[in-house]
Design an enzyme around this catalytic site. Sequence first.
Site, PDB file in Angstrom:
ATOM      1  CB  ILE A   1      -0.933   0.218   1.046  1.00 57.09           C
ATOM      2  CG1 ILE A   1      -1.678  -1.265   1.258  1.00 57.09           C
ATOM      3  CG2 ILE A   1      -1.631   1.269   1.248  1.00 57.09           C
ATOM      4  CD1 ILE A   1      -2.613  -1.445   2.647  1.00 57.09           C
ATOM      5  CG  HIS A   2       2.861   2.918  -3.391  1.00 61.86           C
ATOM      6  ND1 HIS A   2       2.382   1.641  -4.122  1.00 61.86           N
ATOM      7  CD2 HIS A   2       2.979   3.709  -4.412  1.00 61.86           C
ATOM      8  CE1 HIS A   2       2.347   1.885  -5.206  1.00 61.86           C
ATOM      9  NE2 HIS A   2       2.639   3.204  -5.306  1.00 61.86           N
ATOM     10  NE  ARG A   3      -1.701   3.155  -7.592  1.00 62.86           N
ATOM     11  CZ  ARG A   3      -1.221   3.628  -8.705  1.00 62.86           C
ATOM     12  NH1 ARG A   3      -1.235   5.162  -8.692  1.00 62.86           N
ATOM     13  NH2 ARG A   3      -0.393   3.047  -9.479  1.00 62.86           N
TER      14      ARG A   3
ATOM     15  NE  ARG B   1       2.372   8.391  -0.563  1.00 63.75           N
ATOM     16  CZ  ARG B   1       2.812   8.394  -1.724  1.00 63.75           C
ATOM     17  NH1 ARG B   1       3.571   9.192  -1.854  1.00 63.75           N
ATOM     18  NH2 ARG B   1       2.601   7.394  -2.418  1.00 63.75           N
TER      19      ARG B   1
ATOM     20  CG  ASP C   1      -1.677   1.009  -3.285  1.00 60.63           C
ATOM     21  OD1 ASP C   1      -0.317   0.684  -3.435  1.00 60.63           O
ATOM     22  OD2 ASP C   1      -1.815   1.942  -2.290  1.00 60.63           O
TER      23      ASP C   1
END
Length: 203
Positions: free
Chosen positions: A39-41, A76, A123
Amino acid sequence: HCGDVMYDNSLYFAKVAEERSEVMKIHGLKKNNFILATIHRDSNTDVPERLNALFSALFEIHQRNSLPVILPLHPRTKKFLAEGLDKVLLEKIQSSKQFIICEPLSFLDMIMLEKNCSLVMTDSGGVQKEAFYFEKPCVILRPETEWVELVSCGAALLADADKKKVIDAYEHFNSVVKINFPKIFGAGHASEFICSEIVKHLS
């Protein structure tokens, strides 16, 4: 016409990863018995409601099925996990030995996990395709995908950041008998074909 050089790349480095990567051993993971999640977006990490829905779904799947989850953590995501995730949920995740949140991994380690997991939740556009290359079902944590062919052939499902949809997608893949992975990206020889065509035209 020629296939996808990214598929060639994944097949080649999967063999290298088998020789060099120790990520499975380090984290005590067994072949075909864990979920790989990424999960990074910013649309997921920067919105607390979406971030909580995704991690809540992952933790419920992990707990309900006694299935290990490994999630290499993007910087992030790490930042917003500390700031935006429900504290009780975060404590539960951190106290579970089989919900593995680790530092970002090398390409070889990621390839090794993609090849050996039971299912991918992501994602990431690239990870979606790599899951398909290694014939792993994929739950896409976005409302849409660039790789619509993965969804149309039934190898991936769109779940967005909807807790129920994510869990339902997992249950679907957990119960389906056979998933088709047609050779839509070629047979792993795209680069050879392209090189031979270039040589042919130059000569």
